[in-house]
Design a protein around this motif. Structure first.
Motif, mmCIF file in Angstrom:
data_model
loop_
_atom_site.group_PDB
_atom_site.id
_atom_site.type_symbol
_atom_site.label_atom_id
_atom_site.label_comp_id
_atom_site.label_asym_id
_atom_site.label_seq_id
_atom_site.Cartn_x
_atom_site.Cartn_y
_atom_site.Cartn_z
ATOM 1 N N LYS A 103 84.963 34.545 -22.934
ATOM 2 C CA LYS A 103 86.675 35.017 -22.701
ATOM 3 C C LYS A 103 87.301 34.587 -24.771
ATOM 4 N N GLU A 104 86.609 33.567 -25.062
ATOM 5 C CA GLU A 104 87.050 33.037 -26.079
ATOM 6 C C GLU A 104 86.339 34.177 -27.497
ATOM 7 N N MET A 105 84.755 34.308 -27.128
ATOM 8 C CA MET A 105 84.416 35.540 -28.176
ATOM 9 C C MET A 105 85.042 36.523 -28.334
ATOM 10 N N TYR A 106 85.629 37.315 -27.049
ATOM 11 C CA TYR A 106 85.939 38.045 -27.223
ATOM 12 C C TYR A 106 87.479 38.744 -27.881
ATOM 13 N N ARG A 107 88.664 37.558 -27.697
ATOM 14 C CA ARG A 107 89.744 36.986 -28.300
ATOM 15 C C ARG A 107 89.863 36.916 -29.378
ATOM 16 N N GLY A 108 88.427 36.192 -30.458
ATOM 17 C CA GLY A 108 88.069 36.018 -31.364
ATOM 18 C C GLY A 108 87.568 36.961 -31.844
ATOM 19 N N TYR A 109 87.201 37.494 -31.890
ATOM 20 C CA TYR A 109 86.704 38.715 -32.624
ATOM 21 C C TYR A 109 87.705 39.817 -32.457
ATOM 22 N N PHE A 110 88.586 40.137 -31.838
ATOM 23 C CA PHE A 110 89.825 40.874 -31.655
ATOM 24 C C PHE A 110 91.060 40.260 -32.660
ATOM 25 N N ILE A 111 91.245 39.056 -32.801
ATOM 26 C CA ILE A 111 91.952 38.465 -33.336
ATOM 27 C C ILE A 111 91.705 39.371 -35.848
ATOM 28 N N MET A 112 89.922 38.680 -35.602
ATOM 29 C CA MET A 112 90.035 39.198 -36.757
ATOM 30 C C MET A 112 90.042 40.338 -37.254
ATOM 31 N N LYS A 160 99.183 34.172 -37.354
ATOM 32 C CA LYS A 160 98.615 33.023 -37.984
ATOM 33 C C LYS A 160 98.402 32.019 -36.807
ATOM 34 N N ARG A 161 100.040 31.472 -35.991
ATOM 35 C CA ARG A 161 99.283 31.001 -34.954
ATOM 36 C C ARG A 161 97.597 31.377 -34.037
ATOM 37 N N GLU A 162 98.309 32.181 -33.930
ATOM 38 C CA GLU A 162 97.191 32.908 -32.703
ATOM 39 C C GLU A 162 95.392 32.793 -33.074
ATOM 40 N N LEU A 163 95.502 32.927 -34.921
ATOM 41 C CA LEU A 163 93.863 32.492 -35.472
ATOM 42 C C LEU A 163 93.839 31.039 -35.542
ATOM 43 N N GLN A 164 94.454 30.417 -35.713
ATOM 44 C CA GLN A 164 95.152 28.153 -35.469
ATOM 45 C C GLN A 164 94.360 28.689 -33.773
ATOM 46 N N GLN A 165 94.769 28.960 -32.830
ATOM 47 C CA GLN A 165 94.397 28.473 -31.856
ATOM 48 C C GLN A 165 92.915 29.248 -31.022
ATOM 49 N N SER A 166 92.945 30.581 -31.072
ATOM 50 C CA SER A 166 91.353 31.239 -31.315
ATOM 51 C C SER A 166 90.526 29.236 -32.358
ATOM 52 N N ASP A 176 92.243 32.692 -45.663
ATOM 53 C CA ASP A 176 90.285 32.909 -46.026
ATOM 54 C C ASP A 176 90.027 32.099 -45.288
ATOM 55 N N GLU A 177 90.249 30.566 -45.454
ATOM 56 C CA GLU A 177 89.028 30.118 -45.387
ATOM 57 C C GLU A 177 89.203 29.926 -43.988
ATOM 58 N N ARG A 178 90.652 30.045 -42.989
ATOM 59 C CA ARG A 178 90.389 29.588 -42.010
ATOM 60 C C ARG A 178 89.468 31.061 -40.871
ATOM 61 N N LEU A 179 89.908 32.226 -41.427
ATOM 62 C CA LEU A 179 89.183 33.135 -41.007
ATOM 63 C C LEU A 179 87.170 33.252 -41.392
ATOM 64 N N HIS A 180 87.441 33.054 -42.606
ATOM 65 C CA HIS A 180 85.306 32.099 -42.280
ATOM 66 C C HIS A 180 84.779 31.381 -41.772
ATOM 67 N N ASP A 181 85.457 30.479 -41.008
ATOM 68 C CA ASP A 181 84.970 29.379 -40.223
ATOM 69 C C ASP A 181 85.405 30.674 -38.681
ATOM 70 N N LEU A 182 85.829 31.422 -38.861
ATOM 71 C CA LEU A 182 86.655 31.692 -37.207
ATOM 72 C C LEU A 182 84.661 32.966 -36.938
#
Length: 488
Positions: A71-80, A125-131, A32-38
């Motif tokens: 690209k990084e913004m699109y990837r982050g929104y897709f993961i979330m 989880k790995r995708e989230l951390q990489q993003s 939940d903390e990682r998702l909040h940071d994202l």
């Protein structure tokens, strides 16, 4: 020597302190903390991207950096959004009484619900951390970008909602557009007066990736319209109907108020769906050079064979990555509404997006169908219809469908009639369009016999083409005759 040792020891001490601070600040975080940071990082990047897109940037390095931010913004929104969709599906399965191998989702904390519902998804989880890592890096590197951004004039003086902007503009092709502009604005080397200088840029890509739309946006650019006295459009139908084309008799786009109109600068746009032979190309080239001493040509086609005609490296339009495509589809579909407020609808939209990924045409068609009724029942019906189409047809991936010759078989939700839908065709905006639409055929109670035309989409952006499909209602006899064929 003593001074040098003191400097070295001081540097070592500073690095040691920085390492300890970073070590303490990078303590393990739960999901939940990682998702909040994202979410926080995405908000910062989104502000920078929207501000940059509202300015007329011409620097190549800044455009490249802006493209990385996107690209990084699109990837982050897709993961979330993907995490949120998985959590919603888990909660729905739990409410329906289905067996779940995850912990019971928390109904109080959405972030913790995401954590429990995806606790065994190591890849996610790995995708989230990489993003998170990538977004932190691009934000650190963007300080100079933000400083230089103030030097470029704004494009829009009034507020403009993102869903209205994307509905009437070209999406995801900023780098490609700048590449074409650089080709057109590049001055040609001096040559004897009797020599015709012709530069050719081939643009290739599969159907419905936006080749014609991209070129139309380039031609509407103020710099291009002021630079060229004549802009001529040629299609393959001109060759078929007229043989050797005399471009002097063609309608051209003129800039009567431009002081450069008399300089002989000519831009020719040649559009072919497939490959053309050497004779046809020589005809186009010979006619183009009759219009002026300096000629720039852009030729578009689905076939990569046209690259042999280019005087510069070809521009290849690939399909949008799924992350960027989801961002585009989500904005079109939900408009000004916040998808987070409707998690069930967001989950259905994400599933539809993954099935139709790649096609701008499909994105506009399905987003318009979903916007017609914002109820869960309607969206689930559209989702079920799409799944039925994919089940009924052996291969419905975008790469296979764009060049297909055989029809796709669908069954109407209301009438239960079986239809064969043939590949879409483009018609100009001034031609008569059918009254029956493709969504009405799939979801409504339209009954048509034999072969008939339906309207798939009326484009609201240049070159304002309309897309139609030829459909055929299959009678029991014709269905039996086609039973031995494998739908594709």
């Amino acid at each position: 020597m003593e001074i040098l040792m003191t400097v070295i020891m001081g540097e070592i001490a500073n690095r040691s302190i920085s390492f300890l601070i970073d070590k303490c600040s990078s303590a393990p975080k739960n999901q939940d903390e990682r998702l909040h940071d994202l979410q926080r990082l995405l908000l910062r990047v989104n502000v920078i991207v929207e501000e940059a897109e509202g300015r007329d940037i011409t620097n190549k390095a800044m455009l490249y950096q802006l493209n990385m931010l996107r690209k990084e913004m699109y990837r982050g929104y897709f993961i979330m959004d993907n995490f949120r969709s998985q959590a919603n599906n888990e909660e729905k399965n739990s409410e329906d009484g289905n067996v779940s191998h995850h912990f019971t989702p928390s109904k109080l904390n959405p972030a913790k619900r995401l954590f429990f519902s995806t606790s065994d998804n190591a890849h996610g989880k790995r995708e989230l951390q990489q993003s998170l890592y990538n977004l932190n890096n691009v934000i650190v590197d963007v300080s100079e970008f933000k400083a230089f951004l103030r030097n470029y004039p704004p494009l829009y003086r009034q507020p403009y909602s993102m869903h209205l902007f994307l509905d009437k503009s070209m999406f995801g092709r900023q780098m490609e557009m700048e590449r074409i502009l650089n080709f057109l604005m590049l001055p040609e080397p001096s040559a004897p007066p009797i020599t015709k200088r012709v530069a050719v840029l081939p643009i290739v890509g599969v159907a419905n990736t936006g080749k014609s739309t991209l070129v139309a946006h380039v031609c509407n650019n103020e710099r291009v319209r002021n630079h060229f006295g004549k802009i001529v459009f040629i299609t393959e139908n001109d060759l078929k109907d007229r043989g050797l084309i005399n471009l002097k008799d063609r309608d051209v786009v003129l800039q009567p108020n431009s002081p450069l109109n008399g300089n002989g600068q000519v831009l020719a746009i040649i559009e072919f769906s497939e490959d053309i032979d050497e004779a046809a190309w020589r005809s186009c080239l010979a006619c183009a050079t009759c219009l002026g001493s300096v000629v720039k040509i852009i030729i578009t086609s689905r076939s990569e064979k046209i690259t042999r005609f280019g005087t510069t490296e070809a521009l290849v339009l690939n399909l949008l990555p799924l992350e960027a495509y989801w961002y585009f589809f989500k904005v079109l579909t939900f408009g000004s509404a916040d998808p987070k407020d409707q998690p069930r609808l967001e989950s259905v939209a994400l599933d539809i997006c993954k099935s139709i990924s790649g096609s701008f045409l499909n994105a506009h068609i399905f987003s318009s169908v979903l916007r017609a009724d914002l109820s869960t029942t309607h969206w689930c019906m559209v989702q079920a219809t799409l799944r039925g189409i994919m089940t009924r047809n052996a291969c419905l991936s975008y790469e296979c469908c764009v060049n297909r010759k055989n029809p796709v078989y669908v069954r109407g939700r209301v009438t239960n009639d079986l239809f064969a839908i043939y590949p879409s065709t483009e018609i100009s905006s001034d031609e008569t369009v059918p009254e029956t639409t493709l969504p009405e055929l799939l979801l409504g109670g339209v009954r048509c016999e034999g072969k008939f035309e339906v309207l798939a989409l009326k484009s609201r952006i240049a070159p304002y083409k309309n897309y139609t499909n030829t459909c055929e209602m299959l009678t029991p006899r014709s269905t039996k005759a086609k039973r031995h064929q494998k739908p594709r």
